[in-house]
Design a protein around this motif. Structure first.
Motif, mmCIF file in Angstrom:
data_model
loop_
_atom_site.group_PDB
_atom_site.id
_atom_site.type_symbol
_atom_site.label_atom_id
_atom_site.label_comp_id
_atom_site.label_asym_id
_atom_site.label_seq_id
_atom_site.Cartn_x
_atom_site.Cartn_y
_atom_site.Cartn_z
ATOM 1 N N TYR A 25 9.509 8.747 7.045
ATOM 2 C CA TYR A 25 8.702 8.641 5.817
ATOM 3 C C TYR A 25 7.498 9.565 5.923
ATOM 4 C CZ TYR A 25 6.197 6.846 1.823
ATOM 5 O OH TYR A 25 5.561 6.746 0.606
ATOM 6 N N CYS A 27 3.965 10.783 3.834
ATOM 7 C CA CYS A 27 3.078 10.564 2.696
ATOM 8 C C CYS A 27 3.032 11.836 1.853
ATOM 9 C CB CYS A 27 1.671 10.235 3.173
ATOM 10 S SG CYS A 27 1.576 8.567 3.809
ATOM 11 N N ASN A 65 6.644 9.940 -1.073
ATOM 12 C CA ASN A 65 6.098 9.433 -2.343
ATOM 13 C C ASN A 65 5.345 10.545 -3.070
ATOM 14 O OD1 ASN A 65 4.066 9.347 -0.224
ATOM 15 N ND2 ASN A 65 2.741 8.569 -1.840
ATOM 16 N N CYS A 222 3.128 3.294 -0.413
ATOM 17 C CA CYS A 222 3.897 3.879 0.687
ATOM 18 C C CYS A 222 4.716 2.802 1.414
ATOM 19 C CB CYS A 222 2.980 4.625 1.655
ATOM 20 S SG CYS A 222 2.390 6.165 0.903
ATOM 21 N N HIS A 247 -5.626 4.743 5.336
ATOM 22 C CA HIS A 247 -4.324 4.625 4.658
ATOM 23 C C HIS A 247 -3.220 4.050 5.549
ATOM 24 C CE1 HIS A 247 -1.306 5.302 1.715
ATOM 25 N NE2 HIS A 247 -0.753 6.330 2.310
ATOM 26 N N HIS A 248 -2.968 4.686 6.698
ATOM 27 C CA HIS A 248 -1.852 4.206 7.538
ATOM 28 C C HIS A 248 -2.169 2.879 8.214
ATOM 29 C CE1 HIS A 248 -0.012 8.520 7.728
ATOM 30 N NE2 HIS A 248 0.158 7.919 6.571
ATOM 31 N N GLU A 251 -1.344 0.447 5.641
ATOM 32 C CA GLU A 251 0.116 0.348 5.465
ATOM 33 C C GLU A 251 0.727 -0.562 6.536
ATOM 34 O OE1 GLU A 251 2.688 3.734 4.936
ATOM 35 O OE2 GLU A 251 1.015 4.914 4.199
HETATM 36 ZN ZN ZN Z 1 1.081 7.194 2.231
#
Ligand code: ZN
Ligand code: AMP
Length: 466
Positions: A25, A27, A65, A222, A247-248, A251
């Motif tokens: 994955y 971003c 995404n 995400c 962000h991560h 997540e």
């Molecule tokens: Zn992301």
């Protein structure tokens, strides 16, 4: 294959859950503006990673995404939605802005030979999935409603900061850029899963939800997009280093709270491209794009080469001087690879040896600069025939993607390149035979056509001067 894993802070052997298929994955962009060449450094690194995996025989299921909602002007939950701000400025709808910059983004991918991920999902496509995930987090008491918004409760986790060196005290207002006081939060590190109350009432895109008309926070997209397409377990998650926090980190928090188990094993992050004034940043507005480099006469693949010349975990300072050097190196490299003879027989032993050397380099945490050295070793090997060199170049270019054998990558057409290469060979022959008159005649002939020759220790270089 070895990779530096941000989660364990070590270089580790990469072992996917499934022996043959890697779930990856990455971003994607926030499509409120053009991608700058810093953003694209991260995507070049991810492209090298995907192609290295494929070179090792894996099939890669890769998902990306497109952020078209929810990314506020700070990576925390403050400021205006970047998409709304851009739409207002340009007097267009958010979705028009998203469409325009998404198309521009993938044009840059083409120019840089970056493979498009198999699955690309805009954030606005999966609103129901976000609502479902948030509902479960509320049921499990990992989330709470406050002041109209839904927040993730970071105090419910044993180690919210598992991916980062950030500490709770850095979340104090004023300690870092973008941290504002939000009296709705129970803990300073908590983050928004769903907004209904925003400082900006004219948020263009809103959806019905159990918590009222609103829109998702940035991080939730995400987690949901990854789970929808890749399931409950992920092998590799990538992004630039600025994505590590928050962000991560967020997540991981929401995905693992939802799933009840570890989600992703390997986190790979690309260091920033900086200019002399610091990090290149989209929100600053004043940045370099691939189109701008093209307007200045550069080949986008020279920028790709510039990125490959350094390691992705080292900061890279952009200067035009560096790019000029990369452009010269790229031109010379292509002159050499394009002039390799197409006929001959494969030297199996040497092919195997060099391929293995190349593999060792890229498998060592994507050491692209030493992989390039192997390419030069191949080209310099006097005991190796042109045909085998050509096949090795073709093979390495599956990962490097520098169009080393693609004749039409140059601004000149194929015929002209071959014509020039042929003339250079004839001139060399003439010089060998001490027929300097003929050699000079060829040089002048080419000059009239706008091709200037330059004799160097390594051979004859040429540049287009008009
Ligand atoms: Zn992301
Ligand atoms: P954005 O479109 O701002 O969401 O960023 C897209 C990707 O580019 C993310 O993975 C970021 O981490 C990465 N990124 C942002 N700035 C830079 C930079 N200066 N150098 C390298 N990568 C960056």
């Amino acid at each position: 294959m070895k990779l530096y894993n941000t989660l364990t802070r070590r270089v580790e052997e990469f072992i996917p859950r499934d022996k043959k298929i890697v779930k990856m994955y990455t971003c994607g962009p926030t499509v409120y503006h053009y991608a700058h060449i810093g953003n694209l450094r991260s995507y070049i690194m991810e492209d090298i990673l995907e192609k290295t995996l494929m070179y090792n025989g894996y099939k890669v299921n890769r998902v990306m995404n497109i952020t078209d909602v929810g990314h506020l002007s700070s990576d925390s939950d403050t400021g205006e939605d970047k998409m709304v701000k851009s739409a207002k400025k340009q007097n267009k709808s958010v979705l028009d802005i998203a469409k325009f910059y998404t198309e521009a983004f993938f044009k840059d991918f083409e120019k840089l030979n970056i493979k498009k991920p198999e699955t690309i999902e805009p954030a606005t496509n999966l609103i129901d999935d976000y609502i479902k995930l948030i509902t479960v987090l509320l049921e499990k008491k990992y989330a709470y409603k406050s002041g109209g918004n839904v927040y993730f409760d970071t105090s419910k986790l044993d180690d919210y900061y598992v991916l980062t060196n950030h500490k709770e005290d850095e979340m104090v207002v004023g300690a870092r850029e973008g941290v504002e006081n939000d009296s709705n939060k129970k803990n300073q590190a908590d983050f928004v899963l769903w907004f209904t109350k925003s400082k900006f009432e004219d948020q263009e895109l809103k959806w019905e939800s159990p918590w009222g008309l609103g829109y998702p926070g940035w991080h939730i997209e995400c987690s949901c997009i990854s789970m929808k397409h890749l399931g409950e377990y992920l092998d590799i998650h990538c992004g630039g280093v600025d994505n590590i926090f928050p962000h991560h980190t967020n997540e991981i928090a929401q995905s693992e709270a939802y799933l009840g188990h570890k989600w992703c094993n390997y986190w790979v992050h690309c260091e920033h491209l900086n200019d002399k004034n610091g990090k290149m940043s989209k929100s600053k507005g004043d940045f370099l794009t691939i189109s701008l480099l093209e307007e200045k006469g550069y080949n986008p693949l020279s920028y790709r080469l510039m990125c490959l010349q350094s390691h992705y975990r080292k900061q890279l300072i952009f200067t035009f001087e560096n790019l000029d050097n990369a452009e010269q190196t790229y031109k010379k490299l292509r002159q050499r690879t394009l002039s390799l003879n197409e006929d001959g027989e494969l030297d199996n032993a040497k092919f195997g040896y060099y391929k293995n050397e190349f593999l060792k380099c890229i498998n060592e945490d994507m050491n692209t600069s030493s992989a390039l050295t192997v390419l030069y070793d191949v080209l310099k090997d006097n005991d190796l025939n042109d045909f085998t060199k050509r096949e090795l170049v073709r093979s390495f270019d599956e990962v490097l993607s520098l169009d080393l054998l693609k004749k039409d990558a140059s601004k000149l057409d194929d015929e002209t390149i071959l014509y020039v290469e042929e003339k250079i060979k004839k001139r060399l022959e003439a010089k060998k035979n001490k027929d300097f008159l003929k050699a000079d005649k060829i040089r002048d002939e080419l000059l009239k056509k706008g091709i200037q020759l330059k004799d160097t220790k390594e051979g004859t270089d040429w540049v287009v001067i008009k």
